[in-house]
Write a protein that holds these residues in place. Structure first.
Motif, PDB file in Angstrom:
ATOM      1  N   GLY A  68       1.366  16.747   5.898  1.00 25.36           N
ATOM      2  CA  GLY A  68       1.561  15.910   6.929  1.00 25.36           C
ATOM      3  C   GLY A  68       0.553  14.884   7.451  1.00 25.36           C
ATOM      4  N   SER A  69      -0.789  15.322   7.124  1.00 32.64           N
ATOM      5  CA  SER A  69      -2.020  14.573   7.749  1.00 32.64           C
ATOM      6  C   SER A  69      -2.020  13.257   6.999  1.00 32.64           C
ATOM      7  N   THR A  70      -1.512  13.080   6.010  1.00 33.66           N
ATOM      8  CA  THR A  70      -1.367  11.718   5.485  1.00 33.66           C
ATOM      9  C   THR A  70      -0.708  10.595   5.943  1.00 33.66           C
ATOM     10  N   LEU A  71       0.207  11.098   6.825  1.00 32.85           N
ATOM     11  CA  LEU A  71       0.943  10.061   7.703  1.00 32.85           C
ATOM     12  C   LEU A  71       0.079   9.380   8.598  1.00 32.85           C
ATOM     13  N   ASP A  72      -1.232  10.031   8.945  1.00 34.60           N
ATOM     14  CA  ASP A  72      -2.095   9.287   9.910  1.00 34.60           C
ATOM     15  C   ASP A  72      -2.358   7.873   9.188  1.00 34.60           C
ATOM     16  N   LYS A  73      -2.463   7.899   7.872  1.00 34.43           N
ATOM     17  CA  LYS A  73      -2.872   6.504   7.056  1.00 34.43           C
ATOM     18  C   LYS A  73      -1.870   5.452   7.251  1.00 34.43           C
ATOM     19  N   ILE A  74      -0.509   5.892   7.259  1.00 31.47           N
ATOM     20  CA  ILE A  74       0.508   4.972   7.417  1.00 31.47           C
ATOM     21  C   ILE A  74       0.387   4.176   9.145  1.00 31.47           C
ATOM     22  N   VAL A  75       0.079   5.006  10.056  1.00 32.56           N
ATOM     23  CA  VAL A  75      -0.120   4.479  11.431  1.00 32.56           C
ATOM     24  C   VAL A  75      -1.326   3.652  11.312  1.00 32.56           C
ATOM     25  N   GLU A  76      -2.374   4.061  10.680  1.00 32.45           N
ATOM     26  CA  GLU A  76      -3.646   2.971  10.634  1.00 32.45           C
ATOM     27  C   GLU A  76      -3.230   1.792   9.929  1.00 32.45           C
ATOM     28  N   LEU A  77      -2.499   1.912   8.575  1.00 33.11           N
ATOM     29  CA  LEU A  77      -2.061   0.608   8.116  1.00 33.11           C
ATOM     30  C   LEU A  77      -1.351  -0.447   8.965  1.00 33.11           C
ATOM     31  N   ARG A  78      -0.616   0.426   9.630  1.00 29.18           N
ATOM     32  CA  ARG A  78       0.453  -0.530  10.416  1.00 29.18           C
ATOM     33  C   ARG A  78      -0.397  -1.300  11.632  1.00 29.18           C
ATOM     34  N   ALA A  79      -1.559  -0.453  12.206  1.00 29.64           N
ATOM     35  CA  ALA A  79      -2.105  -1.109  13.081  1.00 29.64           C
ATOM     36  C   ALA A  79      -3.127  -2.357  12.528  1.00 29.64           C
TER      37      ALA A  79
ATOM     38  N   VAL B 236       0.887  -1.215   0.093  1.00 31.18           N
ATOM     39  CA  VAL B 236      -0.041  -0.114   0.048  1.00 31.18           C
ATOM     40  C   VAL B 236       0.852   1.271  -0.015  1.00 31.18           C
ATOM     41  N   THR B 237       0.579   2.035  -0.883  1.00 32.54           N
ATOM     42  CA  THR B 237       1.576   3.342  -1.119  1.00 32.54           C
ATOM     43  C   THR B 237       0.493   4.604  -0.773  1.00 32.54           C
ATOM     44  N   ILE B 238       0.912   5.373   0.412  1.00 36.36           N
ATOM     45  CA  ILE B 238       0.369   6.428   0.788  1.00 36.36           C
ATOM     46  C   ILE B 238       1.023   7.691  -0.030  1.00 36.36           C
ATOM     47  N   MET B 239       0.249   8.437  -0.492  1.00 38.92           N
ATOM     48  CA  MET B 239       0.566   9.614  -1.186  1.00 38.92           C
ATOM     49  C   MET B 239       0.718  10.752  -0.205  1.00 38.92           C
ATOM     50  N   THR B 240       1.754  11.415  -0.067  1.00 34.91           N
ATOM     51  CA  THR B 240       1.755  12.443   1.112  1.00 34.91           C
ATOM     52  C   THR B 240       1.966  13.778   0.422  1.00 34.91           C
ATOM     53  N   VAL B 241       1.917  13.805  -1.148  1.00 36.25           N
ATOM     54  CA  VAL B 241       1.548  14.863  -1.861  1.00 36.25           C
ATOM     55  C   VAL B 241       0.458  14.594  -2.809  1.00 36.25           C
ATOM     56  N   ASP B 242      -0.132  15.742  -3.471  1.00 39.96           N
ATOM     57  CA  ASP B 242      -0.879  15.648  -4.704  1.00 39.96           C
ATOM     58  C   ASP B 242      -0.007  15.005  -5.746  1.00 39.96           C
ATOM     59  N   PRO B 243      -0.658  13.879  -6.531  1.00 41.73           N
ATOM     60  CA  PRO B 243      -0.024  13.214  -7.426  1.00 41.73           C
ATOM     61  C   PRO B 243       0.128  14.030  -8.686  1.00 41.73           C
TER      62      PRO B 243
END
Length: 229
Positions: free
Chosen positions: A151-162, A135-142
């Protein structure tokens, strides 16, 4: 994954020094990130399956194709034909196609990934999250290099780890967009497995790729206290 991996985004490399930069990076990275844009899903048109074949003339490392396209089936078929190791498709265009394309990629002995735009929640891939390899999380507009880090997109990385820990999913987690000295600390706290690294973090640091690499390693250590090879 127990070790962080850096995957250079070859869209941002110096194409005048193609062979020099790839030859150096072959000894330092685990994969290459290949952006394929069709001019519709995003305005730009960039790399292609042909480019992957050119890189393979001087590298045996795995290639990860990031499909920023409106017709993923067309490109998946081409990438399967050249046996691209990772084929990563945007969730935003997969409705009605996801299971079929993931199965097709796996049947070819390759790995299937899904990419989430900044506005797209992790829940969008819930129906097939157990099937995907990355799963790739875009932390910028593509679609463009040098976009503002979100920075708010990093929350999805935390969610995916959980989710991975809770359900024993096997995907790796990748972040893509503006990773570098200014953002390493925040990204590290979220904990992705793979950093896609571009101009701000690597290729734009010096004209000499060896100096750029050493600068990036130092920047990462200074911000995280962690060493890379």
């Amino acid at each position: 994954m127990s070790k962080v991996e850096f995957s250079p985004s070859l869209m941002t490399m110096d194409l005048d020094k193609f062979k020099e930069q790839i030859t150096f990076l072959n000894d330092h990275v685990g994969s290459y990130h290949i952006d394929i844009m069709d001019g519709h899903f995003v305005p730009n048109i960039t790399l292609s399956p042909w480019f992957i074949e050119e890189v393979r003339k001087i590298s045996s490392l795995p290639m990860s194709a990031h499909l920023m396209v409106t017709d993923p089936t067309f490109w998946v078929d081409q990438l399967i034909a050249i046996k691209c190791e990772w084929i990563c498709m945007h969730a935003e265009v997969l409705n009605g196609l996801a299971f079929r394309l993931i199965d097709k990629i796996h049947d070819a002995g390759l790995k299937a990934g899904v990419v989430l735009n900044p506005e797209t929640p992790v829940s969008a891939i819930g129906p097939y999250i157990d099937l995907i390899d990355k799963v790739t999380i875009m932390t910028v507009d593509p679609g463009f290099a040098g976009q503002r880090f979100l920075g708010s997109t990093l929350d999805k990385i935390v969610e995916l780890r959980a989710l991975r820990d809770k359900y024993d999913y096997s995907y790796v987690i990748e972040m893509d967009g503006s990773s570098g000295r200014k953002t390493f600390e925040r990204i590290d706290q979220a904990g992705p497995d793979i950093y896609v690294i571009g101009r701000s973090g690597l290729f734009g640091l010096d004209e000499d790729i060896a100096i750029s690499w050493q600068t990036m390693i130092k920047d990462y250590f200074d911000k995280t206290g962690k060493e890379l090879k």
